[in-house]
Write a protein that holds these residues in place. Structure first.
Motif, PDB file in Angstrom:
ATOM      1  N   PHE A  96       0.835  -1.207   0.000  1.00 46.17           N
ATOM      2  CA  PHE A  96       0.000   0.000   0.000  1.00 46.17           C
ATOM      3  C   PHE A  96       0.866   1.253   0.000  1.00 46.17           C
ATOM      4  CE2 PHE A  96      -2.227   3.379   2.292  1.00 46.17           C
ATOM      5  CZ  PHE A  96      -3.374   3.494   1.508  1.00 46.17           C
ATOM      6  N   ILE A  97       1.911   1.250   0.806  1.00 46.98           N
ATOM      7  CA  ILE A  97       2.796   2.414   0.895  1.00 46.98           C
ATOM      8  C   ILE A  97       3.533   2.636  -0.420  1.00 46.98           C
ATOM      9  CG2 ILE A  97       4.899   3.275   2.008  1.00 46.98           C
ATOM     10  CD1 ILE A  97       3.880   1.876   4.579  1.00 46.98           C
ATOM     11  N   ARG A  98       3.947   1.534  -1.058  1.00 47.39           N
ATOM     12  CA  ARG A  98       4.679   1.678  -2.325  1.00 47.39           C
ATOM     13  C   ARG A  98       3.800   2.202  -3.440  1.00 47.39           C
ATOM     14  NH1 ARG A  98       8.554  -3.730  -1.893  1.00 47.39           N
ATOM     15  NH2 ARG A  98       9.972  -2.767  -0.385  1.00 47.39           N
ATOM     16  N   GLY A  99       2.529   1.916  -3.408  1.00 44.25           N
ATOM     17  CA  GLY A  99       1.597   2.553  -4.324  1.00 44.25           C
ATOM     18  C   GLY A  99       1.318   1.786  -5.585  1.00 44.25           C
ATOM     19  N   ALA A 100       0.105   1.991  -6.100  1.00 45.48           N
ATOM     20  CA  ALA A 100      -0.323   1.306  -7.312  1.00 45.48           C
ATOM     21  C   ALA A 100      -0.834   2.258  -8.377  1.00 45.48           C
ATOM     22  CB  ALA A 100      -1.409   0.279  -6.975  1.00 45.48           C
ATOM     23  N   ALA A 101      -0.838   3.557  -8.080  1.00 41.37           N
ATOM     24  CA  ALA A 101      -1.276   4.523  -9.092  1.00 41.37           C
ATOM     25  C   ALA A 101      -0.168   4.710 -10.117  1.00 41.37           C
ATOM     26  CB  ALA A 101      -1.618   5.848  -8.433  1.00 41.37           C
ATOM     27  N   GLY A 102      -0.536   5.131 -11.306  1.00 44.85           N
ATOM     28  CA  GLY A 102       0.479   5.337 -12.339  1.00 44.85           C
ATOM     29  C   GLY A 102       0.000   6.278 -13.418  1.00 44.85           C
ATOM     30  N   SER A 103       0.889   7.095 -13.914  1.00 42.04           N
ATOM     31  CA  SER A 103       0.551   7.990 -15.011  1.00 42.04           C
ATOM     32  C   SER A 103       1.828   8.369 -15.745  1.00 42.04           C
ATOM     33  CB  SER A 103      -0.138   9.262 -14.497  1.00 42.04           C
ATOM     34  OG  SER A 103       0.750  10.011 -13.696  1.00 42.04           O
ATOM     35  N   THR A 104       1.689   8.816 -16.971  1.00 46.00           N
ATOM     36  CA  THR A 104       2.843   9.261 -17.754  1.00 46.00           C
ATOM     37  C   THR A 104       2.545  10.644 -18.316  1.00 46.00           C
ATOM     38  OG1 THR A 104       1.954   7.986 -19.618  1.00 46.00           O
ATOM     39  CG2 THR A 104       3.719   6.981 -18.356  1.00 46.00           C
ATOM     40  N   PRO A 105       2.730  11.697 -17.518  1.00 47.62           N
ATOM     41  CA  PRO A 105       2.529  13.058 -18.010  1.00 47.62           C
ATOM     42  C   PRO A 105       3.621  13.439 -18.992  1.00 47.62           C
ATOM     43  CG  PRO A 105       3.512  13.094 -15.838  1.00 47.62           C
ATOM     44  CD  PRO A 105       3.202  11.655 -16.136  1.00 47.62           C
ATOM     45  N   GLU A 106       3.530  14.623 -19.527  1.00 50.31           N
ATOM     46  CA  GLU A 106       4.560  15.080 -20.458  1.00 50.31           C
ATOM     47  C   GLU A 106       5.863  15.348 -19.709  1.00 50.31           C
ATOM     48  OE1 GLU A 106       3.304  18.365 -22.748  1.00 50.31           O
ATOM     49  OE2 GLU A 106       1.671  17.288 -23.731  1.00 50.31           O
ATOM     50  N   GLY A 107       6.966  15.142 -20.410  1.00 50.55           N
ATOM     51  CA  GLY A 107       8.273  15.375 -19.816  1.00 50.55           C
ATOM     52  C   GLY A 107       9.319  15.499 -20.902  1.00 50.55           C
ATOM     53  N   GLU A 108      10.542  15.621 -20.464  1.00 50.83           N
ATOM     54  CA  GLU A 108      11.654  15.840 -21.388  1.00 50.83           C
ATOM     55  C   GLU A 108      12.072  14.566 -22.107  1.00 50.83           C
ATOM     56  OE1 GLU A 108      16.366  16.969 -20.837  1.00 50.83           O
ATOM     57  OE2 GLU A 108      14.898  17.700 -19.398  1.00 50.83           O
ATOM     58  N   LEU A 109      12.013  13.450 -21.390  1.00 49.01           N
ATOM     59  CA  LEU A 109      12.517  12.185 -21.928  1.00 49.01           C
ATOM     60  C   LEU A 109      11.612  11.053 -21.478  1.00 49.01           C
ATOM     61  CD1 LEU A 109      15.016  10.992 -23.486  1.00 49.01           C
ATOM     62  CD2 LEU A 109      15.970  10.467 -21.229  1.00 49.01           C
ATOM     63  N   VAL A 110      11.195  10.211 -22.417  1.00 52.53           N
ATOM     64  CA  VAL A 110      10.346   9.061 -22.114  1.00 52.53           C
ATOM     65  C   VAL A 110      11.162   7.785 -22.338  1.00 52.53           C
ATOM     66  CG1 VAL A 110       8.214   7.825 -22.657  1.00 52.53           C
ATOM     67  CG2 VAL A 110       8.292  10.331 -22.812  1.00 52.53           C
ATOM     68  N   VAL A 111      11.221   6.956 -21.305  1.00 49.77           N
ATOM     69  CA  VAL A 111      12.013   5.724 -21.348  1.00 49.77           C
ATOM     70  C   VAL A 111      11.088   4.544 -21.084  1.00 49.77           C
ATOM     71  CG1 VAL A 111      13.947   4.450 -20.340  1.00 49.77           C
ATOM     72  CG2 VAL A 111      14.035   6.956 -20.495  1.00 49.77           C
ATOM     73  N   ALA A 112      11.179   3.523 -21.929  1.00 48.22           N
ATOM     74  CA  ALA A 112      10.356   2.325 -21.782  1.00 48.22           C
ATOM     75  C   ALA A 112      11.244   1.095 -21.690  1.00 48.22           C
ATOM     76  CB  ALA A 112       9.392   2.189 -22.961  1.00 48.22           C
ATOM     77  N   TRP A 299      18.328  13.275 -12.701  1.00 50.58           N
ATOM     78  CA  TRP A 299      16.985  13.183 -13.278  1.00 50.58           C
ATOM     79  C   TRP A 299      15.896  13.333 -12.230  1.00 50.58           C
ATOM     80  CZ3 TRP A 299      16.643  13.428 -18.365  1.00 50.58           C
ATOM     81  CH2 TRP A 299      17.761  13.044 -19.121  1.00 50.58           C
ATOM     82  N   THR A 300      14.812  13.981 -12.625  1.00 50.42           N
ATOM     83  CA  THR A 300      13.573  14.030 -11.848  1.00 50.42           C
ATOM     84  C   THR A 300      12.550  13.151 -12.547  1.00 50.42           C
ATOM     85  OG1 THR A 300      13.970  16.268 -11.034  1.00 50.42           O
ATOM     86  CG2 THR A 300      11.690  15.503 -11.038  1.00 50.42           C
ATOM     87  N   VAL A 301      11.855  12.314 -11.774  1.00 48.92           N
ATOM     88  CA  VAL A 301      10.843  11.414 -12.342  1.00 48.92           C
ATOM     89  C   VAL A 301       9.491  12.122 -12.304  1.00 48.92           C
ATOM     90  CG1 VAL A 301       9.751   9.156 -12.208  1.00 48.92           C
ATOM     91  CG2 VAL A 301      12.154   9.432 -11.505  1.00 48.92           C
ATOM     92  N   ARG A 302       8.876  12.291 -13.470  1.00 49.26           N
ATOM     93  CA  ARG A 302       7.564  12.938 -13.551  1.00 49.26           C
ATOM     94  C   ARG A 302       6.429  11.927 -13.430  1.00 49.26           C
ATOM     95  NH1 ARG A 302       6.776  17.560 -16.294  1.00 49.26           N
ATOM     96  NH2 ARG A 302       4.630  17.222 -15.568  1.00 49.26           N
ATOM     97  N   GLY A 303       6.638  10.720 -13.940  1.00 49.61           N
ATOM     98  CA  GLY A 303       5.581   9.719 -13.879  1.00 49.61           C
ATOM     99  C   GLY A 303       6.078   8.372 -14.347  1.00 49.61           C
ATOM    100  N   VAL A 304       5.397   7.322 -13.907  1.00 47.87           N
ATOM    101  CA  VAL A 304       5.708   5.955 -14.317  1.00 47.87           C
ATOM    102  C   VAL A 304       4.393   5.206 -14.481  1.00 47.87           C
ATOM    103  CG1 VAL A 304       6.767   3.745 -13.686  1.00 47.87           C
ATOM    104  CG2 VAL A 304       7.949   5.892 -13.149  1.00 47.87           C
ATOM    105  N   GLU A 305       4.309   4.398 -15.520  1.00 45.90           N
ATOM    106  CA  GLU A 305       3.099   3.607 -15.736  1.00 45.90           C
ATOM    107  C   GLU A 305       3.473   2.219 -16.250  1.00 45.90           C
ATOM    108  OE1 GLU A 305      -1.352   4.098 -17.699  1.00 45.90           O
ATOM    109  OE2 GLU A 305       0.262   5.447 -18.305  1.00 45.90           O
ATOM    110  N   VAL A 306       2.822   1.207 -15.691  1.00 46.94           N
ATOM    111  CA  VAL A 306       2.919  -0.154 -16.197  1.00 46.94           C
ATOM    112  C   VAL A 306       1.720  -0.367 -17.117  1.00 46.94           C
ATOM    113  CG1 VAL A 306       2.851  -2.603 -15.607  1.00 46.94           C
ATOM    114  CG2 VAL A 306       4.160  -1.005 -14.184  1.00 46.94           C
ATOM    115  N   LEU A 307       1.978  -0.742 -18.358  1.00 45.21           N
ATOM    116  CA  LEU A 307       0.919  -0.806 -19.366  1.00 45.21           C
ATOM    117  C   LEU A 307       0.307  -2.200 -19.434  1.00 45.21           C
ATOM    118  CD1 LEU A 307       2.638   1.225 -22.237  1.00 45.21           C
ATOM    119  CD2 LEU A 307       1.194   2.057 -20.368  1.00 45.21           C
ATOM    120  N   THR A 308      -0.969  -2.293 -19.105  1.00 43.74           N
ATOM    121  CA  THR A 308      -1.686  -3.568 -19.202  1.00 43.74           C
ATOM    122  C   THR A 308      -2.291  -3.769 -20.589  1.00 43.74           C
ATOM    123  OG1 THR A 308      -3.702  -2.533 -18.343  1.00 43.74           O
ATOM    124  CG2 THR A 308      -2.212  -3.555 -16.743  1.00 43.74           C
TER     125      THR A 308
END
Length: 327
Positions: A96-112, A299-308
């Protein structure tokens, strides 16, 4: 000694003796045991571990109630029920503390990062991942040069120009790097993870982040030492603060916690570290988060998402996408 007193004493002794076990099952880092055989595999699936501990705790509670007249036995059973129940709650709380929400807002660099299971995911699926996520860098464990070249061709038809790179032969690791980042080349002096190929790709003109495509061996009984060595090699690359590590690390943040050094786990930075990436046959809350993007201090992390949305693409791994900005 009265039976009730023996019951209480048995309960107390069981709790005292079992407390370290409960801590081990919730936070093996307290003993430095997170990469030890058995513990490493159990903690990789915290949700499943929490469920299993809860079920066993309920069974011991039932034994305690049924055996209430045999006071010593019921005291031990009650102690085990409390201890295992606490460990179950602890694992659930950690997720619960680690979290399950995820999003990928706009940013400078997108890494997959996406392990394609030996090419089980098609070039068309990889190209779709790039186009839908806007990825500038894609780490592709278990993807060969031919598949990567086809992805490049498909992307060029859509106006996306990316340069490919591949290391290894039997179980290769590939990378796609947007041409807007400039020319990159393989650093042949950087080494690799043992057993499976990993690589460091550096900008030719020296401007831009080093890209590490990482794929350590899994923690199988006969490869534990090589797995640990692979993890250490992967995170050691963050000695350069601009480095980005992406791939199938075959490890959760539990396993990486004592090793990260200059690296930071992108998912942990934005509260989505509990979302599982493997296997796709299990829901994200039950599967293991072993695919990562790690970043250096620049680096600053703006968002992370796991794609289902790629669960039916053929691979048993889900892609993970991180959006970064330079500090």
């Amino acid at each position: 000694m009265p039976e009730r007193s023996r019951h209480r004493r048995a309960f107390a002794v069981t709790l005292i003796v079992g407390a370290p076990v409960a801590v081990l099952l919730v936070w093996p880092q307290a003993f430095g045991a997170q990469t030890m055989p058995g513990i490493a595999q159990a903690v990789a699936f915290r949700a499943g571990l929490a469920i299993a501990l809860f079920v066993v705790a309920v069974l011991w509670a039932a034994i305690a109630l049924i055996g209430r007249r045999r006071h010593v036995l019921s005291g031990i059973a009650a102690g085990l029920a409390v201890m295992l129940g606490a460990a179950s709650i602890g694992n659930g709380a950690t997720l619960f503390i680690r979290g399950a929400a995820g999003s990928t807002p706009e940013g400078e660099l997108v890494v997959a990062a996406w392990n394609t299971l030996g090419g089980a995911a098609s070039p068309e699926s990889i190209a779709r991942l790039v186009l839908e996520s806007g990825a500038d860098v894609v780490s592709l464990p278990e993807t060969d040069a031919a598949a990567t070249a086809e992805v490049v061709r498909l992307l060029s038809l859509e106006g996306r120009e990316m340069a490919p790179g591949t290391v290894g032969s039997s179980i290769p690791t590939s990378v796609l790097i947007s041409e807007r980042l400039g020319e990159y080349r393989l650093d042949r002096d950087a080494g690799s993870t043992p057993g499976l190929p990993s690589a460091v790709w550096r900008p030719v003109d020296g401007t831009g982040p080093a890209i590490v495509t990482a794929h350590p061996l899994p923690p199988l009984p006969d490869s534990m030492a090589e797995w640990r060595t692979g993890l250490r090699w992967s995170v050691a690359q963050c000695d350069d603060p601009e480095t980005i590590v992406a791939g199938d690390l075959n490890a959760t943040v539990d396993h990486l916690s004592a090793l990260l050094g200059g690296c930071r786990d992108a998912a942990s930075e934005v509260g989505t570290a509990a979302v599982g990436t493997w296997p796709t046959s299990a829901p994200t809350w039950l599967s293991s988060p072993i695919d990562h993007v790690l970043v250096g201090s620049a680096w600053t992390v703006r968002g992370v998402e796991v794609l289902t949305s790629f669960d039916d693409a053929g691979s048993d791994h889900r892609p993970v996408v991180a959006v970064l900005e330079s500090r």
